[in-house]
Design an enzyme around this catalytic site. Structure first.
Site, mmCIF file in Angstrom:
data_model
loop_
_atom_site.group_PDB
_atom_site.id
_atom_site.type_symbol
_atom_site.label_atom_id
_atom_site.label_comp_id
_atom_site.label_asym_id
_atom_site.label_seq_id
_atom_site.Cartn_x
_atom_site.Cartn_y
_atom_site.Cartn_z
ATOM 1 N N GLY A 46 0.775 -1.230 0.000
ATOM 2 C CA GLY A 46 0.000 0.000 0.000
ATOM 3 C C GLY A 46 0.806 1.279 0.000
ATOM 4 N N PRO B 294 4.979 -4.642 -1.129
ATOM 5 C CA PRO B 294 4.737 -3.525 -2.048
ATOM 6 C C PRO B 294 4.480 -4.021 -3.467
ATOM 7 C CG PRO B 294 7.079 -3.688 -1.514
ATOM 8 C CD PRO B 294 6.380 -4.786 -0.756
ATOM 9 N N GLY B 295 3.474 -3.466 -4.106
ATOM 10 C CA GLY B 295 3.226 -3.750 -5.515
ATOM 11 C C GLY B 295 3.445 -2.467 -6.297
ATOM 12 N N ARG B 296 2.509 -1.524 -6.079
ATOM 13 C CA ARG B 296 2.549 -0.250 -6.789
ATOM 14 C C ARG B 296 3.900 0.469 -6.648
ATOM 15 N NH1 ARG B 296 -2.096 2.504 -7.568
ATOM 16 N NH2 ARG B 296 -2.990 1.337 -5.836
ATOM 17 N N ARG C 66 -7.767 2.520 -14.803
ATOM 18 C CA ARG C 66 -7.819 3.167 -13.487
ATOM 19 C C ARG C 66 -8.526 4.525 -13.483
ATOM 20 N NH1 ARG C 66 -3.721 4.554 -11.021
ATOM 21 N NH2 ARG C 66 -4.493 4.142 -8.930
ATOM 22 N N TYR D 156 -11.621 4.317 -10.880
ATOM 23 C CA TYR D 156 -11.677 5.065 -9.625
ATOM 24 C C TYR D 156 -11.046 6.452 -9.704
ATOM 25 C CZ TYR D 156 -7.993 1.419 -8.862
ATOM 26 O OH TYR D 156 -6.977 0.506 -8.995
ATOM 27 N N CYS E 247 -15.509 3.142 -26.632
ATOM 28 C CA CYS E 247 -16.872 3.669 -26.729
ATOM 29 C C CYS E 247 -17.514 3.835 -25.357
ATOM 30 C CB CYS E 247 -17.710 2.766 -27.607
ATOM 31 S SG CYS E 247 -17.038 2.655 -29.261
HETATM 32 C C1 LIG Z 1 -2.899 -5.437 -3.477
HETATM 33 C C2 LIG Z 1 -2.175 -5.997 -2.322
HETATM 34 C C3 LIG Z 1 -0.878 -5.576 -2.043
HETATM 35 C C4 LIG Z 1 -0.165 -4.513 -2.833
HETATM 36 O O1 LIG Z 1 -0.732 -3.261 -2.739
HETATM 37 P P1 LIG Z 1 0.061 -2.000 -3.354
HETATM 38 O O2 LIG Z 1 -0.819 -0.859 -3.096
HETATM 39 O O3 LIG Z 1 0.211 -2.281 -4.816
HETATM 40 O O4 LIG Z 1 1.371 -1.925 -2.676
HETATM 41 C C5 LIG Z 1 -0.218 -6.187 -0.999
HETATM 42 N N1 LIG Z 1 -0.806 -7.155 -0.254
HETATM 43 C C6 LIG Z 1 -2.074 -7.574 -0.508
HETATM 44 C C7 LIG Z 1 -2.653 -8.636 0.331
HETATM 45 C C8 LIG Z 1 -2.788 -7.010 -1.528
HETATM 46 O O5 LIG Z 1 -4.038 -7.419 -1.748
#
Ligand SMILES: *Cc1c(COP(=O)(O)O)cnc(C)c1O
Length: 433
Positions: free
Chosen positions: A247, A290-292, A329, A333, A360
């Site tokens: 997150g 972390p993903g984002r 995205r 949102y 469209c």
């Molecule tokens: C989506 C998710 C993440 C990654 O969230 P980011 O906002 O991309 O860092 C990490 N853990 C879980 C369990 C998630 O569902």
């Protein structure tokens, strides 16, 4: 990424990973998704450096739903990270990439029996249990195979992250995890501790996404350490690992002010030490997901400018050759992005437009208010920071093929996902006769 950090060459062209963006567009076509691989590696190093300074034992697990392809799992493996998967498809992709399966965590609020079987048969490192139904399913899978596995319990800590409702996950009213306050989490733990095939290595929580302050993580650490102390006293169980989820927010526009990895990790480490001391608990190992923050700032979507509609005294719609099919995205949102005219980087701002896609839907607007220099059809637009939840949410709406994905690094460009063809679009279609 702030626009100031962008590089341009003498011709005023955006340069990504040492490669001229206009060359990428010519060679691979548009819309095109480009990742600056060095930026991915730098961000990972920043997380590592922050943990090293904190003195905590740690693990960084890339949340691969942000962007999951074979090449991406390869990079994550090269960097020595763990990864999260949330479906059989992500697991399959990681396996195809040769990703070390022990370093995978399997998430999801409704894992199917087939997915759990796949995870157990491939010896996935950790299964993150989300609900009572899943405990029963997994138990069946393990007993049938005379197998065992490491698990974590996903708990819902009752903490509301300050972010968009669709990206909040830690509040009591959430579809994810075992609720702590009602005692659900304790019941789940008791159940799992009684199943010899499951080895509980830790607790997991994920409070939301695109978070810009450390308050939510601080509350989370307090909650997890409090229940750790309670569970030790009542059940004789202490989690070895606290997984705090992901997150970590990134800057999409000039008004976003993200924290650095150290800004998050230092106060978390301090709080953990204080509470470990207070409750006489061992200092847990900390995992984050972390993903984002790992892939978002490294990604760019390149588009070619096409038609424009000027509505006198009102506004201008400038259309590009992609849109909600490659980046949902903004429509989903109201996500905000910045963009530049990638073949005219050094020219003064001339106008403000709605940057719109070719799909469209009136909601197919990539950027609501974009300041641009003078432009014409054929110019190249680069939307910035598109690396997370862009390509991974891409669709074939309007039967548009999904774009190619290119990795750039050290002046080299490599296609890591080929552009879909029209033939691909009908590959699964079956004639009705
Ligand atoms: C989506 C998710 C993440 C990654 O969230 P980011 O906002 O991309 O860092 C990490 N853990 C879980 C369990 C998630 O569902």
């Amino acid at each position: 990424m702030s626009k100031q950090r962008l590089q341009a060459n003498e011709q005023g062209h955006l340069v990504l990973g040492g490669v001229d963006a206009t060359r990428l567009a010519q060679e691979y076509g548009t819309p095109l998704v480009v990742y600056d691989v060095a930026a991915i590696r730098r961000q990972i190093q920043e997380f590592r450096a922050a943990f090293t300074r904190s003195g905590l034992r740690y693990q960084i697990s890339y949340a691969s739903k942000a962007f999951a392809t074979v090449a991406m799992y390869q990079v994550i493996d090269e960097e020595g990270l763990h990864a999260d998967v949330v479906s059989g498809g992500e697991l399959y992709t990681a396996l195809q990439a040769g990703f070390p399966v022990r370093d995978l965590s399997f998430h999801g609020n409704n894992k199917s029996l087939a997915e759990l079987e796949m995870a157990v048969e491939n010896h996935v490192g950790v299964i993150v249990l989300d609900n009572f139904h899943e405990i029963e399913l997994l138990k069946r899978v393990l007993v049938d195979r005379n197998a065992s596995c490491d698990v974590m319990l996903r708990v819902t800590p009752g903490i509301t992250a300050h972010t968009h409702r669709y990206t909040q996950t830690g509040q009591v009213d959430s579809k994810f995890g075992f609720d702590v306050d009602s005692g659900q989490a304790t019941r789940a733990l008791q159940k799992v501790l009684a199943i010899p095939q499951m080895n509980v290595i830790g607790l997991h929580a994920h409070i939301g996404s695109q978070i810009f302050d450390v308050t939510g993580f601080d509350l989370l650490v307090k909650k997890l350490m409090t229940i750790s102390a309670q569970w030790r006293d009542r059940l004789g169980f202490t989690p070895r690992i606290l997984n705090l989820g992901g997150g970590f927010g990134i800057a999409y526009t000039a008004t976003d002010d993200p924290l650095t990895p150290a800004d998050f990790i230092q106060p978390i480490a301090a709080r953990l030490r204080q509470l470990a001391d207070r409750y006489q608990l061992p200092l847990p190992e900390v995992w984050i997901e972390p993903g984002r923050a790992i892939v978002g700032p490294a990604g760019y979507n390149l588009y070619t400018v096409g038609s424009r509609k000027d509505i006198p005294d009102l506004t201008t719609y400038l259309s590009v050759d992609g849109g909600m099919g490659d980046n949902i995205r903004p429509a989903l949102y109201q996500a905000k992005y910045a963009a530049v005219l990638a073949n005219k980087m050094n020219e003064p701002t001339h106008e403000t437009v709605h940057l719109t896609g070719k799909y469209c839907e009136s909601g197919d607007i990539l950027i609501d208010q974009l300041a641009l220099s003078r432009n014409e059809p054929g110019d190249l637009i680069a939307v910035l920071d598109t690396g997370a939840y862009g390509y991974s949410m891409a669709s074939n709406y309007n039967r548009n093929p999904r774009p190619a994905v290119v990795f750039v690094e050290d002046g080299q460009a490599k296609v890591v996902v080929r552009r879909e063809t029209y033939a691909d679009l009908v590959r699964l279609d079956v004639r009705y006769e």
